[in-house]
Design an enzyme around this catalytic site. Structure first.
Site, PDB file in Angstrom:
ATOM      1  N   HIS B 142       1.016  -1.238   0.263  1.00  0.00           N
ATOM      2  CA  HIS B 142      -0.122  -0.005  -0.388  1.00  0.00           C
ATOM      3  C   HIS B 142       1.047   1.475  -0.193  1.00  0.00           C
ATOM      4  CE1 HIS B 142      -2.766   2.847   2.479  1.00  0.00           C
ATOM      5  NE2 HIS B 142      -3.733   2.269   1.378  1.00  0.00           N
ATOM      6  N   ASP B 219       3.219  -4.503   7.777  1.00  0.00           N
ATOM      7  CA  ASP B 219       2.286  -3.787   7.718  1.00  0.00           C
ATOM      8  C   ASP B 219       0.874  -4.417   7.971  1.00  0.00           C
ATOM      9  OD1 ASP B 219      -0.556  -2.719   6.842  1.00  0.00           O
ATOM     10  OD2 ASP B 219       0.274  -2.084   5.104  1.00  0.00           O
ATOM     11  N   GLN B 222      -4.751  -5.342   6.892  1.00  0.00           N
ATOM     12  CA  GLN B 222      -5.224  -5.892   6.595  1.00  0.00           C
ATOM     13  C   GLN B 222      -5.747  -7.445   7.629  1.00  0.00           C
ATOM     14  OE1 GLN B 222      -7.841  -5.080   4.627  1.00  0.00           O
ATOM     15  NE2 GLN B 222      -7.333  -3.112   4.137  1.00  0.00           N
ATOM     16  N   LYS B 245     -10.405  -0.166  10.750  1.00  0.00           N
ATOM     17  CA  LYS B 245     -10.306  -1.006  10.256  1.00  0.00           C
ATOM     18  C   LYS B 245     -11.030  -2.346  10.928  1.00  0.00           C
ATOM     19  CE  LYS B 245      -7.095   0.358   6.903  1.00  0.00           C
ATOM     20  NZ  LYS B 245      -7.870   0.714   5.215  1.00  0.00           N
ATOM     21  N   CYS B 383      -4.779   2.843  -3.709  1.00  0.00           N
ATOM     22  CA  CYS B 383      -4.174   2.939  -2.964  1.00  0.00           C
ATOM     23  C   CYS B 383      -2.015   1.988  -3.622  1.00  0.00           C
ATOM     24  CB  CYS B 383      -3.433   3.176  -1.340  1.00  0.00           C
ATOM     25  SG  CYS B 383      -5.061   4.418  -1.174  1.00  0.00           S
TER      26      CYS B 383
END
Lengths: 144, 428
Positions: B142, B219, B222, B245, B383
């Site tokens: 991302h 990261d 998600q 999220k 993104c």
């Protein structure tokens, strides 16, 4: 369906059969315009002779609204004296900003794009090609 | 409760084998899911990779904070301030437990994943990255795990290298191993791709990086909301994720960092709360984690994050993962046979973010069309422009699932896609 206001027949027709559309050699490209939000991308070339817009062509990829609007744009400016073409462009962009409604008399097929205003996120799609031609004409014939 | 919760098909898939797991009951905690939109169609919210809905307990936690104990934290000596500070720190302890961190000193509140990564790039990067050093990222990052490192690399004359993405949407791990060398100081990798849904084998990636002497930033934007995470078992040096999220409010997120790594980092921003002693000539820094939390924090957001973590732990992250796997399987089964539809990302280990393209219908037109049918999906470059370029598409449509979604919402999406195909091929 509600969407028919957005995707009128005339828009879908321009989308599927874009006018003045076709591959442009890279040395001909005058404007390369992208909508970074969605990745829509058009390239455009134009020619002006004796103060009249002789031709406008574009290629690229985008949604139905951006492609149809660009196609309709070419028909709106070709064969017009450059100042008149600039007037059409200014007026279209102003109506998309919501400054004034389109004049049905003058707008012709463009009136079909009025429906886009109900979908604020799509206005950028409808104006992509118009910003490109605005800058392209400025490059060919700088406004006094 | 939406009418579809009780349909037979949904019960068939959602089952009751999940020992007390009941998606219909979960949906009752999200009043927004009962909305009917565009001429009374049930809302099918399938844009969870962008942001998730918030359960009532989270909304109530914000309300309670503002209505009962609103005060600044770590400052004033009065009852409200004391209560606010306790709630704020209790939320941090819940996050510690949720990701299996070692202590509260390792959990830094930020505005979200983006700020978390920027914090690491700024405070760790500027201290440790020298000219000629290398940072390895992947082609599927991302922008938030790419641009901060580009800025750092430019400033330090460091070099960015990228692990290629293979045809099926997995990482080329052999190429990764070839990239590792003593100049590599950091590996930054997304745990789950927001476009391809690929679950990257980060345990392996981390172990390899450590053998080469590099640290690893994961990261987790998600992944943390969707599966059990144990930072000690993973042995990652940093983990970044966002609250919004995972059912918490927007504007709050976390940077986890190993204490030993955080200790030798300079502060990110200067100001209140992050200091120990300040004179006109200079200052000393507060202890972890406050050293990295300058200014009044997003107190209500942090408290909301604590409530969200509590809620998710109440369901159980194993259960969350299991249900979403079933739902993803169902969605792939339903979407794959649609003529002219191409799904991007075919990794064997994949999550519920499903990106696709429909022939002759631009993703924006598709998203607009399915919205009219009550289905919320995302369209665009997600993104991840470098990845889009690699896939050779300007944009995709993406449906992304969460624990409260239902099989019949996927059916609603599939029906809308079929209608869109028809609509854009014949005119209106």
């Amino acid at each position: 369906m509600d969407l028919d206001a957005l995707y009128q027949d005339i828009i879908l027709d321009h989308y599927k059969h874009p006018r003045n559309y076709g591959p442009i050699a890279s040395e001909e490209v005058l404007m390369d315009e992208e909508n970074p939000l969605c990745g829509d991308h058009i390239r455009l070339t134009a020619a002006v002779k004796d103060g009249v817009v002789q031709s406008v062509r574009f290629d690229g990829k985008g949604c139905a609204i951006s492609m149809a609007s660009s196609s309709m744009m070419t028909e709106s400016v070709i064969d017009k004296p450059i100042e008149e073409a600039r007037g059409v462009i200014r007026s279209f962009l102003a109506s998309m900003r919501g400054d004034h409604p389109m004049d049905p008399e003058q707008a012709g097929d463009l009136i079909a794009l009025e429906g886009v205003k109900k979908y604020p996120l799509r206005i950028k799609c409808a104006t992509l090609g118009w910003h490109a031609i605005e800058t392209a004409l400025q490059k060919i014939a700088p406004h006094q | 409760m939406s009418e579809c919760c009780i349909c037979k098909k949904c019960l068939g898939v959602t089952g009751d084998e999940g020992q007390g797991f009941d998606v219909a009951k979960i949906r009752q905690d999200f009043p927004i899911l009962n909305r009917r939109i565009h001429q009374d169609k049930p809302l099918a919210y399938l844009d969870n990779a962008a942001t998730t809905q918030k359960p009532s307990v989270v909304v109530c936690a914000l309300c309670d904070y503002y209505q009962i104990c609103n005060a600044n934290v770590h400052r004033s000596l009065h009852l409200l301030a004391d209560e606010a500070t306790q709630h704020f720190e209790e939320a941090r302890r819940r996050v510690v437990k949720f990701i299996h961190a070692h202590s509260e000193r390792e959990v830094i509140y930020t505005r979200g994943t983006t700020e978390s990564i920027n914090l690491a790039a700024y405070s760790w990067g500027r201290r440790h990255i020298q000219a000629g050093d290398e940072i390895i990222l992947t082609e599927m990052e991302h922008h938030s795990n790419l641009v901060p490192w580009q800025i750092l690399a430019k400033e330090r004359n460091a070099v960015l290298r990228f692990i290629p993405v293979l045809e099926d949407g997995t990482l080329d791990l052999e190429a990764y191993r070839r990239l590792l060398n003593p100049k590599v100081k950091l590996v930054g990798v997304v745990h789950i791709s927001n476009v391809l849904g690929t679950v990257n084998p980060i345990q392996e990636i981390i172990a390899d990086a450590h053998r080469a002497g590099a640290l690893v930033l994961v990261d987790g934007a998600q992944s943390v909301p969707h599966m059990p995470i144990d930072v000690q078992a993973l042995d990652c040096d940093f983990l970044a994720f966002s609250g919004h999220k995972m059912m918490a409010p927007t504007g709050v997120g976390v940077l986890y960092g190993k204490e030993s790594v955080l200790e030798i980092m300079d502060p990110f921003m200067g100001g209140g709360e992050m200091i120990n002693k300040v004179t006109l000539e200079g200052s000393t820094w507060a202890d972890l984690p406050l050293k990295f939390e300058a200014g009044t924090p997003h107190i209500s957001g942090a408290i909301g994050l604590g409530a969200a973590v509590n809620y998710l732990m109440g369901i159980g992250m194993e259960q969350v993962e299991k249900y979403e796997q079933e739902l993803t399987h169902y969605a792939l089964q339903k979407l794959t046979p649609i003529p002219g539809l191409k799904i991007y990302g075919r990794a064997p280990e994949r999550s519920g973010a499903i990106s696709f393209i429909l022939d002759d219908v631009h993703p924006h037109d598709l998203a607009q069309f399915v919205d009219q049918a009550g289905v919320a999906i995302r369209a665009g470059h997600m993104c991840a422009q470098p990845l889009m370029r690699k896939l050779g598409v300007p944009a995709v449509s993406r449906a992304s699932l969460y624990i409260y979604n239902l099989p019949c919402e996927i059916d609603q999406l599939v029906d809308a896609i079929l209608e869109a195909k028809e609509y854009f091929s014949h005119g209106s």
